[in-house]
Design a protein around this motif. Structure first.
Motif, PDB file in Angstrom:
ATOM      1  N   ARG A   1       4.220   3.686  -4.653  1.00 52.96           N
ATOM      2  CA  ARG A   1       3.583   4.656  -5.566  1.00 52.96           C
ATOM      3  C   ARG A   1       3.405   4.064  -6.961  1.00 52.96           C
ATOM      4  O   ARG A   1       2.397   4.294  -7.614  1.00 52.96           O
ATOM      5  CB  ARG A   1       4.462   5.921  -5.623  1.00 52.96           C
ATOM      6  CG  ARG A   1       4.035   6.934  -6.683  1.00 52.96           C
ATOM      7  CD  ARG A   1       3.329   8.114  -6.108  1.00 52.96           C
ATOM      8  NE  ARG A   1       2.825   9.029  -7.111  1.00 52.96           N
ATOM      9  CZ  ARG A   1       3.300  10.244  -7.346  1.00 52.96           C
ATOM     10  NH1 ARG A   1       4.321  10.707  -6.645  1.00 52.96           N
ATOM     11  NH2 ARG A   1       2.741  11.025  -8.255  1.00 52.96           N
ATOM     12  N   TRP A   2       4.421   3.318  -7.443  1.00 54.05           N
ATOM     13  CA  TRP A   2       4.354   2.749  -8.786  1.00 54.05           C
ATOM     14  C   TRP A   2       4.873   1.316  -8.812  1.00 54.05           C
ATOM     15  O   TRP A   2       5.957   1.040  -8.301  1.00 54.05           O
ATOM     16  CB  TRP A   2       5.223   3.546  -9.773  1.00 54.05           C
ATOM     17  CG  TRP A   2       4.636   4.852 -10.177  1.00 54.05           C
ATOM     18  CD1 TRP A   2       5.073   6.089  -9.806  1.00 54.05           C
ATOM     19  CD2 TRP A   2       3.506   5.056 -11.025  1.00 54.05           C
ATOM     20  NE1 TRP A   2       4.282   7.052 -10.374  1.00 54.05           N
ATOM     21  CE2 TRP A   2       3.311   6.447 -11.126  1.00 54.05           C
ATOM     22  CE3 TRP A   2       2.623   4.197 -11.701  1.00 54.05           C
ATOM     23  CZ2 TRP A   2       2.274   6.999 -11.885  1.00 54.05           C
ATOM     24  CZ3 TRP A   2       1.603   4.754 -12.447  1.00 54.05           C
ATOM     25  CH2 TRP A   2       1.439   6.131 -12.533  1.00 54.05           C
TER      26      TRP A   2
ATOM     27  N   LYS B   1       5.615  12.254 -12.291  1.00 53.44           N
ATOM     28  CA  LYS B   1       4.754  11.407 -11.460  1.00 53.44           C
ATOM     29  C   LYS B   1       5.531  10.673 -10.368  1.00 53.44           C
ATOM     30  O   LYS B   1       5.101   9.610  -9.907  1.00 53.44           O
ATOM     31  CB  LYS B   1       4.021  10.396 -12.353  1.00 53.44           C
ATOM     32  CG  LYS B   1       2.991  11.044 -13.266  1.00 53.44           C
ATOM     33  CD  LYS B   1       2.386   9.997 -14.182  1.00 53.44           C
ATOM     34  CE  LYS B   1       1.447  10.635 -15.184  1.00 53.44           C
ATOM     35  NZ  LYS B   1       1.305   9.791 -16.380  1.00 53.44           N
TER      36      LYS B   1
ATOM     37  N   ILE C   1      -2.539  -4.483  -5.726  1.00 53.92           N
ATOM     38  CA  ILE C   1      -2.186  -3.059  -5.843  1.00 53.92           C
ATOM     39  C   ILE C   1      -3.222  -2.404  -6.763  1.00 53.92           C
ATOM     40  O   ILE C   1      -3.614  -3.007  -7.773  1.00 53.92           O
ATOM     41  CB  ILE C   1      -0.733  -2.891  -6.372  1.00 53.92           C
ATOM     42  CG1 ILE C   1      -0.305  -1.421  -6.414  1.00 53.92           C
ATOM     43  CG2 ILE C   1      -0.540  -3.536  -7.749  1.00 53.92           C
ATOM     44  CD1 ILE C   1       1.199  -1.208  -6.627  1.00 53.92           C
TER      45      ILE C   1
ATOM     46  N   GLU D   1      -4.435   1.909 -10.889  1.00 56.89           N
ATOM     47  CA  GLU D   1      -3.841   3.193 -11.296  1.00 56.89           C
ATOM     48  C   GLU D   1      -2.381   3.337 -10.860  1.00 56.89           C
ATOM     49  O   GLU D   1      -1.681   4.259 -11.274  1.00 56.89           O
ATOM     50  CB  GLU D   1      -4.687   4.384 -10.804  1.00 56.89           C
ATOM     51  CG  GLU D   1      -4.824   4.544  -9.311  1.00 56.89           C
ATOM     52  CD  GLU D   1      -5.956   3.701  -8.700  1.00 56.89           C
ATOM     53  OE1 GLU D   1      -6.464   2.776  -9.384  1.00 56.89           O
ATOM     54  OE2 GLU D   1      -6.308   3.958  -7.532  1.00 56.89           O
ATOM     55  N   LYS D   2      -1.907   2.394 -10.019  1.00 62.12           N
ATOM     56  CA  LYS D   2      -0.499   2.438  -9.611  1.00 62.12           C
ATOM     57  C   LYS D   2       0.370   1.503 -10.452  1.00 62.12           C
ATOM     58  O   LYS D   2       1.563   1.370 -10.201  1.00 62.12           O
ATOM     59  CB  LYS D   2      -0.375   2.037  -8.142  1.00 62.12           C
ATOM     60  CG  LYS D   2      -0.942   3.061  -7.169  1.00 62.12           C
ATOM     61  CD  LYS D   2      -0.707   2.557  -5.763  1.00 62.12           C
ATOM     62  CE  LYS D   2      -0.938   3.631  -4.732  1.00 62.12           C
ATOM     63  NZ  LYS D   2      -0.568   3.129  -3.390  1.00 62.12           N
TER      64      LYS D   2
ATOM     65  N   ASP E   1       9.188   8.527  -2.627  1.00 60.85           N
ATOM     66  CA  ASP E   1       8.244   7.519  -3.156  1.00 60.85           C
ATOM     67  C   ASP E   1       8.922   6.154  -3.307  1.00 60.85           C
ATOM     68  O   ASP E   1      10.100   6.070  -3.665  1.00 60.85           O
ATOM     69  CB  ASP E   1       7.749   7.931  -4.558  1.00 60.85           C
ATOM     70  CG  ASP E   1       6.690   9.011  -4.503  1.00 60.85           C
ATOM     71  OD1 ASP E   1       6.158   9.276  -3.405  1.00 60.85           O
ATOM     72  OD2 ASP E   1       6.387   9.591  -5.570  1.00 60.85           O
TER      73      ASP E   1
ATOM     74  N   VAL F   1       9.152   2.726  -5.491  1.00 63.64           N
ATOM     75  CA  VAL F   1       8.884   2.234  -6.850  1.00 63.64           C
ATOM     76  C   VAL F   1       9.324   0.771  -6.899  1.00 63.64           C
ATOM     77  O   VAL F   1      10.442   0.438  -6.499  1.00 63.64           O
ATOM     78  CB  VAL F   1       9.697   3.020  -7.908  1.00 63.64           C
ATOM     79  CG1 VAL F   1       9.301   2.580  -9.316  1.00 63.64           C
ATOM     80  CG2 VAL F   1       9.510   4.510  -7.741  1.00 63.64           C
TER      81      VAL F   1
ATOM     82  N   SER G   1       0.825  -1.223   0.000  1.00 66.38           N
ATOM     83  CA  SER G   1       0.000   0.000   0.000  1.00 66.38           C
ATOM     84  C   SER G   1       0.861   1.275   0.000  1.00 66.38           C
ATOM     85  O   SER G   1       0.389   2.354  -0.348  1.00 66.38           O
ATOM     86  CB  SER G   1      -0.926   0.007   1.210  1.00 66.38           C
ATOM     87  OG  SER G   1      -0.137   0.024   2.384  1.00 66.38           O
TER      88      SER G   1
ATOM     89  N   TYR H   1       2.070   0.806 -13.881  1.00 65.60           N
ATOM     90  CA  TYR H   1       2.406   1.573 -15.085  1.00 65.60           C
ATOM     91  C   TYR H   1       2.322   0.683 -16.334  1.00 65.60           C
ATOM     92  O   TYR H   1       2.854  -0.427 -16.361  1.00 65.60           O
ATOM     93  CB  TYR H   1       3.798   2.191 -14.977  1.00 65.60           C
ATOM     94  CG  TYR H   1       3.975   3.245 -16.041  1.00 65.60           C
ATOM     95  CD1 TYR H   1       3.394   4.496 -15.889  1.00 65.60           C
ATOM     96  CD2 TYR H   1       4.667   2.970 -17.214  1.00 65.60           C
ATOM     97  CE1 TYR H   1       3.513   5.458 -16.880  1.00 65.60           C
ATOM     98  CE2 TYR H   1       4.789   3.937 -18.204  1.00 65.60           C
ATOM     99  CZ  TYR H   1       4.209   5.177 -18.019  1.00 65.60           C
ATOM    100  OH  TYR H   1       4.313   6.129 -19.008  1.00 65.60           O
TER     101      TYR H   1
END
Ligand code: UT7
Length: 329
Positions: A251-252, A304, A272, A275-276, A309, A311, A248, A278
């Motif tokens: 971010r990506w 973005k 997940i 929208e997270k 963040d 990743v 959670s 890619y």
């Protein structure tokens, strides 16, 4: 201390090959390709654009973003299965084109997982050797060169492109993050699943291998599909557990862009939000070692990603190889 990404770049060749174009080449349809793979078009590099040229264009953008000069680079690693020549390495050819003569250069072959392997290896080298302050890693492929344009099972899947990152060793006490955890894995008992059979020391090039089209990539698609989904999801869970980060907080998720159905299945397994995750497979198809790093560059350049963040990168490919890296931006 942290080994941070301070620049990214990518380059996609100008020529676009659409599904409609492929309909004229093999027995396929735009509808089949889109529903089974999510791909609408892919890029094909020009005859005078070998992998080192694609890599050069991506690298110059990353170097510019990092505000460095080519001579500042201490290491250049090129992840690829479509090197310019069998030897020397594409990294050395790129070094010459860049004029980056202070760098040690080598290629890394882990197919679609090559960029992730390179990140972990360069991270380890930079962490242990004080001489390495700046490294350039490139994922690049000219897959059109090894694609059998008469085989509908594979020719609809692949494309050409390059992505690059610059890593910098930061030693300040406020320099959080970098590459937090990596999981690299392989299982060579599946080496027949994705392969280019001829042209190496096992089956050297001959008139017969050319006639039998043995210099092109072949793949057992369905078997690869199942393994890819399970192994990428497990590798992601592994690095999250190692770094004690919950999904959670990510971010990506940047999965290898081979097939939209695989990407979605991995996202679902990890629970997940969509929208997270890619996705750019519709534009470029599967660009093997270049796919994750092209996606990372697109995210960075569209603003973005913010400092701090998380990743999560994951990939799967020939070997078989697979893995995941968790980055803190
Ligand atoms: O980057 C390395 C990792 N690679 C991957 O992750 C790729 C993993 N595999 C896949 O993405 C999918 O397995 C493919 C996209 C390669 C294939 O999709 P699929 O849903 O597994 O299709 P399939 O291979 O089971 O083929 C289904 C049918 C077959 O016809 P029959 O036997 O059911 O009559 C194929 O002959 O679709 C046929 N087919 C095609 N039809 C139209 C295969 N390719 C095409 C095509 N156009 N291009």
């Amino acid at each position: 201390m942290g080994i941070k990404i301070i620049g990214t770049g990518s380059y996609l060749p100008e020529r676009i090959l659409t599904n409609r174009d492929l309909e004229k080449m093999v027995d396929t349809s735009d509808e089949w390709i889109r529903t089974r793979t999510g791909i609408s078009e892919r890029r094909i590099s020009a005859d005078n654009e070998p992998s080192s040229e694609l890599a050069l264009k991506a690298s110059l953008k990353a170097i510019e973003m990092a505000k460095l000069k080519p001579e500042d680079l201490d290491l250049i690693v090129v992840a690829t299965i479509t090197q310019d020549r069998i030897t020397p390495s594409t990294a050395c050819i790129l070094q010459n084109k860049l004029g980056a003569f202070n760098a040690a250069c080598f290629d890394l072959q882990a197919a679609c997982t090559g960029f992730l392997y390179s990140l972990e290896i360069v991270n380890a080298l930079m962490s242990t050797n004080p001489k390495y302050k700046h490294a350039l890693i490139i994922g690049v492929e000219k897959l059109s060169m090894i694609t059998d344009w008469k085989d509908r099972n594979t020719c609809v899947l692949f494309g050409d492109g390059a992505g690059a990152v610059i890593l910098e060793k930061r030693t300040g006490k406020h320099d959080i993050g970098g590459i937090l955890a990596s999981r690299l894995a392989s299982n060579g008992s599946f080496n027949e699943l994705i392969k280019v059979p001829a042209g190496g020391s096992e089956i050297p090039t001959s008139a017969e291998t050319i006639k039998k089209r043995m210099h092109f990539l072949s793949m057992e698609g369905q078997e690869v599909f199942k393994l890819a989904v399970n192994e990428m999801a497990k590798a992601c869970q592994d690095v999250l557990a190692t770094a004690k980060v919950d999904i959670s907080e990510v971010r990506w998720l940047i999965p290898h862009q081979a097939n939209l159905r695989i990407i979605k299945a991995v996202g679902n397994k990890l629970e997940i939000p969509e929208e997270k995750v890619y996705i750019n497979v519709h534009k470029y198809g599967n660009t093997s070692a270049a796919s994750v790093v092209i996606a990372l560059d697109e995210i960075v350049r569209s603003g973005k990603l913010d400092r701090g963040d998380y990743v999560l990168l994951t990939a799967f490919g020939a070997g078989i190889t697979w893995g995941a890296n968790l980055l803190r931006w």
